[in-house]
Write a protein that holds these residues in place. Structure first.
Motif, PDB file in Angstrom:
ATOM      1  N   GLU A  37       0.845  -1.182   0.000  1.00 35.00           N
ATOM      2  CA  GLU A  37       0.000   0.000   0.000  1.00 35.00           C
ATOM      3  C   GLU A  37       0.881   1.233   0.000  1.00 35.00           C
ATOM      4  OE1 GLU A  37      -3.357   0.999   2.652  1.00 35.00           O
ATOM      5  OE2 GLU A  37      -3.657  -1.167   2.648  1.00 35.00           O
ATOM      6  N   ARG A  38       0.514   2.181  -0.849  1.00 36.89           N
ATOM      7  CA  ARG A  38       1.282   3.410  -0.903  1.00 36.89           C
ATOM      8  C   ARG A  38       0.641   4.436   0.006  1.00 36.89           C
ATOM      9  NH1 ARG A  38       2.561   5.103  -6.872  1.00 36.89           N
ATOM     10  NH2 ARG A  38       3.963   6.466  -5.741  1.00 36.89           N
ATOM     11  N   LYS A  39       1.451   4.983   0.893  1.00 37.58           N
ATOM     12  CA  LYS A  39       0.946   6.033   1.776  1.00 37.58           C
ATOM     13  C   LYS A  39       1.016   7.359   1.028  1.00 37.58           C
ATOM     14  CE  LYS A  39       2.284   3.670   5.953  1.00 37.58           C
ATOM     15  NZ  LYS A  39       3.062   3.680   7.167  1.00 37.58           N
ATOM     16  N   PRO A  40      -0.016   8.182   1.179  1.00 43.24           N
ATOM     17  CA  PRO A  40       0.004   9.467   0.474  1.00 43.24           C
ATOM     18  C   PRO A  40       1.109  10.371   1.012  1.00 43.24           C
ATOM     19  CG  PRO A  40      -1.926   9.305   1.883  1.00 43.24           C
ATOM     20  CD  PRO A  40      -1.225   7.977   1.931  1.00 43.24           C
ATOM     21  N   ASP A  41       1.733  11.082   0.103  1.00 42.78           N
ATOM     22  CA  ASP A  41       2.767  12.035   0.473  1.00 42.78           C
ATOM     23  C   ASP A  41       2.095  13.302   1.004  1.00 42.78           C
ATOM     24  OD1 ASP A  41       5.237  13.409   0.614  1.00 42.78           O
ATOM     25  OD2 ASP A  41       4.871  14.260  -1.379  1.00 42.78           O
ATOM     26  N   LYS A  46      -1.101  18.297   0.198  1.00 43.03           N
ATOM     27  CA  LYS A  46      -1.269  19.728   0.459  1.00 43.03           C
ATOM     28  C   LYS A  46      -1.356  20.492  -0.864  1.00 43.03           C
ATOM     29  CE  LYS A  46       2.037  21.533   2.913  1.00 43.03           C
ATOM     30  NZ  LYS A  46       2.936  22.120   3.900  1.00 43.03           N
ATOM     31  N   GLN A  47      -0.502  20.157  -1.825  1.00 45.38           N
ATOM     32  CA  GLN A  47      -0.519  20.827  -3.122  1.00 45.38           C
ATOM     33  C   GLN A  47      -1.816  20.546  -3.876  1.00 45.38           C
ATOM     34  OE1 GLN A  47       3.011  19.464  -5.066  1.00 45.38           O
ATOM     35  NE2 GLN A  47       4.366  20.776  -3.862  1.00 45.38           N
ATOM     36  N   LEU A  48      -2.292  19.295  -3.799  1.00 42.07           N
ATOM     37  CA  LEU A  48      -3.543  18.956  -4.473  1.00 42.07           C
ATOM     38  C   LEU A  48      -4.719  19.732  -3.891  1.00 42.07           C
ATOM     39  CD1 LEU A  48      -3.205  15.106  -4.985  1.00 42.07           C
ATOM     40  CD2 LEU A  48      -3.302  16.858  -6.752  1.00 42.07           C
TER      41      LEU A  48
END
Length: 65
Positions: A37-41, A46-48
């Motif tokens: 599972e990829r954890k969100p950066d 924040k940029q999104l």
């Protein structure tokens, strides 16, 4: 003269993975490790959010919005 297709490494990678999985399935393997599972950066999140707010403001101020 035929047009040369541009190399797409992401597509090549996905295709290679699919072929490898199919070969393992045909061989009879039944176990593959669970996908990580990829954890969100946090910085990307924040940029999104900032971009979404800016787009919402732009659409709200548009003449048809």
């Amino acid at each position: 003269m035929t047009k040369r297709l541009k190399y797409d490494p992401q597509s090549d990678s996905a295709g290679s993975y699919a072929v490898a999985v199919e070969a393992k399935r045909l061989r009879g393997d039944t176990h593959w490790p669970a996908p990580a599972e990829r954890k969100p950066d946090p910085e990307t999140e924040k940029q999104l959010k900032r971009l979404k707010r800016a787009l919402d403001r732009k659409l709200k101020d548009a003449p048809n919005g």
